[in-house]
Design a protein around this motif. Structure first.
Motif, PDB file in Angstrom:
ATOM      1  N   LEU A 175       8.003   8.189  92.263  1.00 30.34           N
ATOM      2  CA  LEU A 175       8.942   7.501  92.527  1.00 30.34           C
ATOM      3  C   LEU A 175       9.929   7.036  90.799  1.00 30.34           C
ATOM      4  CD1 LEU A 175       8.983   4.185  95.082  1.00 30.34           C
ATOM      5  CD2 LEU A 175      10.124   6.559  94.739  1.00 30.34           C
ATOM      6  N   GLU A 176       8.850   6.809  90.531  1.00 24.03           N
ATOM      7  CA  GLU A 176       9.436   6.873  88.831  1.00 24.03           C
ATOM      8  C   GLU A 176      10.413   7.738  88.531  1.00 24.03           C
ATOM      9  OE1 GLU A 176       6.100   3.643  86.366  1.00 24.03           O
ATOM     10  OE2 GLU A 176       6.311   6.337  86.097  1.00 24.03           O
ATOM     11  N   ARG A 177       9.566   9.364  88.660  1.00 22.83           N
ATOM     12  CA  ARG A 177      10.746  10.974  88.238  1.00 22.83           C
ATOM     13  C   ARG A 177      11.597  11.056  88.806  1.00 22.83           C
ATOM     14  NH1 ARG A 177       5.654  10.271  86.520  1.00 22.83           N
ATOM     15  NH2 ARG A 177       4.899  10.993  84.367  1.00 22.83           N
ATOM     16  N   PHE A 178      11.185  10.612  90.058  1.00 25.43           N
ATOM     17  CA  PHE A 178      12.761  10.834  90.974  1.00 25.43           C
ATOM     18  C   PHE A 178      13.903  10.492  91.116  1.00 25.43           C
ATOM     19  CE2 PHE A 178      15.017   9.842  95.235  1.00 25.43           C
ATOM     20  CZ  PHE A 178      15.089  11.546  95.585  1.00 25.43           C
ATOM     21  N   ALA A 179      13.260   8.984  90.972  1.00 23.76           N
ATOM     22  CA  ALA A 179      14.941   7.710  90.609  1.00 23.76           C
ATOM     23  C   ALA A 179      15.060   7.679  88.851  1.00 23.76           C
ATOM     24  CB  ALA A 179      14.203   6.591  89.797  1.00 23.76           C
ATOM     25  N   ALA A 180      14.574   8.730  88.289  1.00 23.23           N
ATOM     26  CA  ALA A 180      15.076   8.944  86.785  1.00 23.23           C
ATOM     27  C   ALA A 180      16.323  10.153  86.601  1.00 23.23           C
ATOM     28  CB  ALA A 180      14.315   9.749  86.142  1.00 23.23           C
ATOM     29  N   LEU A 181      15.992  11.101  87.678  1.00 25.08           N
ATOM     30  CA  LEU A 181      16.471  12.027  88.027  1.00 25.08           C
ATOM     31  C   LEU A 181      17.785  11.949  89.259  1.00 25.08           C
ATOM     32  CD1 LEU A 181      14.385  15.231  88.755  1.00 25.08           C
ATOM     33  CD2 LEU A 181      15.797  14.529  86.840  1.00 25.08           C
ATOM     34  N   TYR A 182      17.541  11.315  90.238  1.00 25.19           N
ATOM     35  CA  TYR A 182      18.839  10.516  90.826  1.00 25.19           C
ATOM     36  C   TYR A 182      19.505   9.857  90.624  1.00 25.19           C
ATOM     37  CZ  TYR A 182      19.936   8.112  95.563  1.00 25.19           C
ATOM     38  OH  TYR A 182      21.107   7.803  96.804  1.00 25.19           O
ATOM     39  N   GLY A 183      18.732   8.927  89.879  1.00 23.95           N
ATOM     40  CA  GLY A 183      20.190   8.128  89.290  1.00 23.95           C
ATOM     41  C   GLY A 183      20.761   6.811  90.141  1.00 23.95           C
ATOM     42  N   ARG A 184      22.043   5.780  89.392  1.00 22.73           N
ATOM     43  CA  ARG A 184      22.135   5.170  90.220  1.00 22.73           C
ATOM     44  C   ARG A 184      23.118   5.769  91.803  1.00 22.73           C
ATOM     45  NH1 ARG A 184      23.027  -0.269  88.945  1.00 22.73           N
ATOM     46  NH2 ARG A 184      25.144  -1.340  89.850  1.00 22.73           N
ATOM     47  N   ALA A 185      22.525   5.245  92.319  1.00 22.04           N
ATOM     48  CA  ALA A 185      23.633   5.632  94.131  1.00 22.04           C
ATOM     49  C   ALA A 185      23.643   7.375  93.336  1.00 22.04           C
ATOM     50  CB  ALA A 185      24.381   4.445  93.777  1.00 22.04           C
ATOM     51  N   GLY A 186      22.727   7.971  93.027  1.00 22.55           N
ATOM     52  CA  GLY A 186      23.064   9.498  93.254  1.00 22.55           C
ATOM     53  C   GLY A 186      23.245  10.536  92.554  1.00 22.55           C
ATOM     54  N   SER A 187      24.284   9.299  91.117  1.00 17.44           N
ATOM     55  CA  SER A 187      24.794  10.455  89.915  1.00 17.44           C
ATOM     56  C   SER A 187      24.503  10.864  89.411  1.00 17.44           C
ATOM     57  CB  SER A 187      25.570   8.690  88.958  1.00 17.44           C
ATOM     58  OG  SER A 187      24.465   7.772  88.559  1.00 17.44           O
ATOM     59  N   GLY A 188      22.672  10.518  89.500  1.00 17.05           N
ATOM     60  CA  GLY A 188      22.560  11.578  88.768  1.00 17.05           C
ATOM     61  C   GLY A 188      22.130  13.214  89.182  1.00 17.05           C
ATOM     62  N   LEU A 189      22.705  13.081  90.252  1.00 16.85           N
ATOM     63  CA  LEU A 189      22.338  14.656  90.922  1.00 16.85           C
ATOM     64  C   LEU A 189      23.148  16.109  90.174  1.00 16.85           C
ATOM     65  CD1 LEU A 189      22.091  13.533  94.442  1.00 16.85           C
ATOM     66  CD2 LEU A 189      20.130  13.859  93.183  1.00 16.85           C
ATOM     67  N   GLY A 190      22.848  16.082  89.034  1.00 16.96           N
ATOM     68  CA  GLY A 190      23.320  17.025  88.075  1.00 16.96           C
ATOM     69  C   GLY A 190      22.597  17.993  87.954  1.00 16.96           C
ATOM     70  N   ALA A 191      23.053  18.781  86.772  1.00 11.40           N
ATOM     71  CA  ALA A 191      21.949  19.762  86.255  1.00 11.40           C
ATOM     72  C   ALA A 191      21.141  19.343  85.403  1.00 11.40           C
ATOM     73  CB  ALA A 191      23.161  20.131  84.583  1.00 11.40           C
ATOM     74  N   ALA A 192      20.513  18.026  85.935  1.00 14.03           N
ATOM     75  CA  ALA A 192      18.888  18.108  84.877  1.00 14.03           C
ATOM     76  C   ALA A 192      18.447  18.039  86.005  1.00 14.03           C
ATOM     77  CB  ALA A 192      19.325  16.717  83.953  1.00 14.03           C
ATOM     78  N   VAL A 193      18.873  17.866  87.328  1.00 17.55           N
ATOM     79  CA  VAL A 193      18.292  18.218  88.381  1.00 17.55           C
ATOM     80  C   VAL A 193      17.799  19.451  88.963  1.00 17.55           C
ATOM     81  CG1 VAL A 193      18.020  18.258  91.055  1.00 17.55           C
ATOM     82  CG2 VAL A 193      18.879  15.866  90.104  1.00 17.55           C
ATOM     83  N   VAL A 194      19.121  20.414  88.454  1.00 16.89           N
ATOM     84  CA  VAL A 194      18.201  21.915  88.564  1.00 16.89           C
ATOM     85  C   VAL A 194      17.621  22.393  87.361  1.00 16.89           C
ATOM     86  CG1 VAL A 194      18.888  24.459  88.999  1.00 16.89           C
ATOM     87  CG2 VAL A 194      20.672  22.306  89.732  1.00 16.89           C
ATOM     88  N   ASP A 195      17.709  21.975  86.418  1.00 19.05           N
ATOM     89  CA  ASP A 195      16.781  22.417  85.084  1.00 19.05           C
ATOM     90  C   ASP A 195      15.174  22.301  84.999  1.00 19.05           C
ATOM     91  OD1 ASP A 195      16.189  23.393  82.381  1.00 19.05           O
ATOM     92  OD2 ASP A 195      16.262  20.990  82.383  1.00 19.05           O
ATOM     93  N   ARG A 196      15.163  20.925  85.562  1.00 14.07           N
ATOM     94  CA  ARG A 196      13.498  20.169  85.927  1.00 14.07           C
ATOM     95  C   ARG A 196      13.588  21.135  87.165  1.00 14.07           C
ATOM     96  NH1 ARG A 196      13.310  15.013  84.196  1.00 14.07           N
ATOM     97  NH2 ARG A 196      11.664  13.727  85.236  1.00 14.07           N
ATOM     98  N   TYR A 197      14.326  21.678  88.059  1.00 15.14           N
ATOM     99  CA  TYR A 197      13.396  22.339  89.171  1.00 15.14           C
ATOM    100  C   TYR A 197      13.070  23.849  88.994  1.00 15.14           C
ATOM    101  CZ  TYR A 197      12.965  24.071  94.365  1.00 15.14           C
ATOM    102  OH  TYR A 197      12.420  25.143  95.020  1.00 15.14           O
ATOM    103  N   ARG A 198      13.766  24.202  88.491  1.00 16.70           N
ATOM    104  CA  ARG A 198      13.858  26.033  88.091  1.00 16.70           C
ATOM    105  C   ARG A 198      11.936  25.853  86.997  1.00 16.70           C
ATOM    106  NH1 ARG A 198      19.031  25.871  85.095  1.00 16.70           N
ATOM    107  NH2 ARG A 198      20.487  26.985  86.733  1.00 16.70           N
ATOM    108  N   ARG A 199      11.809  24.785  86.514  1.00 18.74           N
ATOM    109  CA  ARG A 199      10.810  24.560  85.408  1.00 18.74           C
ATOM    110  C   ARG A 199       9.694  24.786  86.545  1.00 18.74           C
ATOM    111  NH1 ARG A 199      11.553  19.797  81.140  1.00 18.74           N
ATOM    112  NH2 ARG A 199      13.901  20.635  80.523  1.00 18.74           N
ATOM    113  N   VAL A 200       9.360  24.852  87.475  1.00 14.20           N
ATOM    114  CA  VAL A 200       8.884  24.069  88.727  1.00 14.20           C
ATOM    115  C   VAL A 200       8.840  25.251  89.762  1.00 14.20           C
ATOM    116  CG1 VAL A 200       7.618  22.275  87.937  1.00 14.20           C
ATOM    117  CG2 VAL A 200       9.451  22.129  89.945  1.00 14.20           C
TER     118      VAL A 200
END
Length: 255
Positions: A175-200
């Protein structure tokens, strides 16, 4: 520590959320329960978890089997974003789960696009996101996460499990990591998500067969993940984009 209502509330406190929680020792499906709560107006971050599911749900109409000790949780989300960004929620959850398992002593967990958690080629977990739409907006999303802890269910081909990880600790770390990526009301759903996903992502650089939700089969090399979370394949007939569906790795694991 096993999951319980108090463990769920403690996990929510780690992300500064105050939402309803529900824990059932045995339930048909946490996803089904959370979907009903979401439809009835449950607020964002409502958590539904269980010790065992009798009719657990996977993607594309499949079932999800579990054994005692697994992490089985569904989360109500209300992202204020357009529906074309819904795929990023699954990718954010995959990256967060892989990272959480790493810090808890299970390194090497990677994601098979879009929603499987792998240890080597064994599937140790999965993510299911179901959405309710209004026009082109997401009214709510229910995000389900299941991770086999301790041992894998018997009779499930390709299933694996993560050893020595506690379900409650994993939920908090996730939850800590997901909430940081998700952001406030989903506002973080952008480039940071794709970048982190590519790494894993265990799929990039592999030859794959993708079966789309429309039933089309596409084969090629997985080159990239685009800004909306689609998988870019290089095929004999040019580049193709797969946004949903099922991906099978055709070549051996590198190394």
């Amino acid at each position: 520590m096993p999951l319980s209502p108090s463990a769920l509330r403690a996990a929510l406190r780690r992300i500064g959320a105050d939402a309803p929680v529900r824990f059932d020792e045995v339930t048909a499906s946490t996803q089904e329960t959370a979907e009903a709560l979401a439809a009835a107006g449950a607020p964002e971050w409502t958590l539904v978890a269980a010790g065992h599911q009798t009719a657990g749900r996977g993607r594309l109409g499949r079932t999800w089997a579990d054994v005692p000790g697994a992490l089985l949780v569904s989360i109500v989300l209300r992202p204020a974003v357009a529906s074309d960004r819904a795929g990023l929620i699954t990718l954010a959850a995959g990256a967060a789960a892989a990272e959480a398992l790493h810090v808890l002593g299970a390194p090497g967990i990677r994601c098979r696009f879009p929603n499987d958690l792998l240890a080597g080629e064994a599937k140790v977990g999965g993510i299911l996101a179901t959405a309710s739409l209004r026009a082109d907006r997401l009214e709510h999303v229910v995000l389900g996460l299941g991770v086999n802890l301790g041992r894998a269910p018997e009779g499930v081909p390709g299933a694996g499990a993560v050893a020595d990880v506690d379900a409650a600790e994993l939920l908090e770390a996730f939850l800590e990591r997901f909430a940081a990526l998700y952001g406030r009301a989903g506002s973080g759903l952008g480039a940071a998500v794709v970048d982190r996903y590519r790494r894993v992502c265990a799929t990039l650089g592999r030859r794959v067969r993708a079966r789309t939700t429309a039933g089309e089969v596409v084969e090629g090399e997985a080159e990239d993940v685009d800004e909306l979370g689609g998988l870019v394949l290089r095929t004999a007939s040019g580049r193709r984009l797969v946004r949903f569906g099922e991906v099978e790795h055709l070549d051996a694991l590198p190394g």
